[in-house]
Design an enzyme around this catalytic site. Structure first.
Site, PDB file in Angstrom:
ATOM      1  N   SER A   1       0.863  -1.182   0.000  1.00 16.51           N
ATOM      2  CA  SER A   1       0.000   0.000   0.000  1.00 16.51           C
ATOM      3  C   SER A   1       0.894   1.225   0.000  1.00 16.51           C
ATOM      4  CB  SER A   1      -0.854   0.006   1.275  1.00 16.51           C
ATOM      5  OG  SER A   1      -1.522   1.242   1.421  1.00 16.51           O
TER       6      SER A   1
ATOM      7  N   TYR B   1      -1.560  -1.064  10.447  1.00 15.50           N
ATOM      8  CA  TYR B   1      -1.616  -1.211   8.985  1.00 15.50           C
ATOM      9  C   TYR B   1      -0.302  -0.746   8.363  1.00 15.50           C
ATOM     10  CZ  TYR B   1      -3.792  -1.031   4.301  1.00 15.50           C
ATOM     11  OH  TYR B   1      -4.114  -1.221   2.976  1.00 15.50           O
TER      12      TYR B   1
END
Ligand SMILES: NC(=O)c1ccc[n+]([C@@H]2O[C@H](COP(=O)([O-])OP(=O)(O)OC[C@H]3O[C@@H](n4cnc5c(N)ncnc54)[C@H](O)[C@@H]3O)[C@@H](O)[C@H]2O)c1
Length: 273
Positions: free
Chosen positions: A142, A155
């Site tokens: 990401s 995350y």
């Protein structure tokens, strides 16, 4: 002729969003696609649609964070297909948890278990099915693996880990003809973003999407299909000399440093193609 004719591809997290779009794209290009998801029921409509269009796909119930579940899955793949050509490690979860001192440890563990450990486990057990004939692994990192967000340290840590795990695996298996790369999506219009920021119908969700007009140089969110196109490139022989690489698909977010001028310039926000 398809770009993935005669290839067998495993895609994790294939029920919705990026995974679902990639399942359809790979099947259109001739691959047999094994659609693995913790919510197997939700994959079945996509599999049916592919079969009706003459493609080859099946669903499989898999929790990527559970070693036994992944080990049994790899055994099934070996018995059914013998070898695997493509693995798209796409399953992932994300949730805000507050600043580090207040971040729930259980949430941190859960995100690491699915996103990072899951990527490790599926690679570990499926690689032996690729090493004789070569193949391509695509991991889903990401832009949040390359820079950080407020309240999302779990995350950020998981995705940063995936980017460097990708390089490690690329080196480990280069001499087996297995290429390993990652994709770093920016903000993509999927159910995950609906959960984090609100849906298109909700006020907060509308505000979030409006903000993309200045946050992303291309002025909008990306679509799952735009990520699927990059996954196809990495899965196919078009990327035969690419390994250990991360490709950012973020509309230019990570390309800038100081956003001040963009914020102050009205035409920047109004001028979206
Ligand atoms: N949407 C974005 O803006 C964005 C940005 C950067 C990275 N990503 C990453 O892209 C990937 C796909 O995300 P998406 O946006 O399509 O989200 P999504 O929520 O639509 O899809 C995630 C899929 O993973 C499955 N899944 C969750 N836990 C699982 C588990 N333990 N085992 C197997 N499957 C599981 C879900 O059922 C779902 O089908 C994720 O890794 C996510 O972190 C998304």
């Amino acid at each position: 002729m398809g770009r993935l004719d005669n290839k067998v591809a495993v895609i994790t997290g294939s029920a919705t969003g990026i995974g679902q779009a990639t399942v359809k794209r790979f099947a259109d290009e001739g691959a047999t696609v094994i659609c693995a998801d913790i919510k197997e029921e939700e994959v079945k409509d996509t599999v049916e649609e592919i079969k009706q269009n003459g493609g080859k796909a099946e669903s499989y119930s898999l929790d990527v964070s559970k070693e036994e579940s992944v080990r049994v899955f790899a055994g099934y793949l070996k018995d059914t297909y013998g070898t695997i050509d493509i693995l798209f490690n796409n399953a992932g979860i994300d949730e805000e948890g507050g600043k580090v001192h207040e971040y729930p440890t259980e949430l941190f563990d859960q995100i690491i278990a699915v996103d990072l450990r899951g990527t490790f486990l599926t690679s570990k057990y499926i690689l032996p099915l690729m090493m004789d004939q070569g193949g391509s692994i695509i991991n889903t990192s990401s832009m949040s693996g390359q820079a950080a967000d407020l309240d999302r340290s779990g995350y950020n840590a998981a995705k940063g880990g995936i980017t460097n795990f990708t390089r490690a695996a690329a080196i480990d298996y280069a001499r087996d003809g297995v290429r390993v790369n990652s994709i770093s999506p920016g903000t993509i219009e999927t159910p995950l973003v609906d959960e984090l920021a609100g849906t298109k119908q909700e006020e907060g969700g509308q505000e979030f999407r409006e903000a993309q007009k200045w946050v992303a140089p291309l002025g909008r969110l990306g679509s799952p299909e735009e990520v699927a196109s990059v996954a196809l490139f990495l899965a196919s022989d078009d990327s035969s000399y690419v390994t250990g690489e991360d490709i950012t698909v973020d509309g230019g977010v990570l390309a800038y440093t100081w956003p001040g001028k963009m914020l102050m310039d009205k035409s920047w926000k109004e001028n979206v193609k």
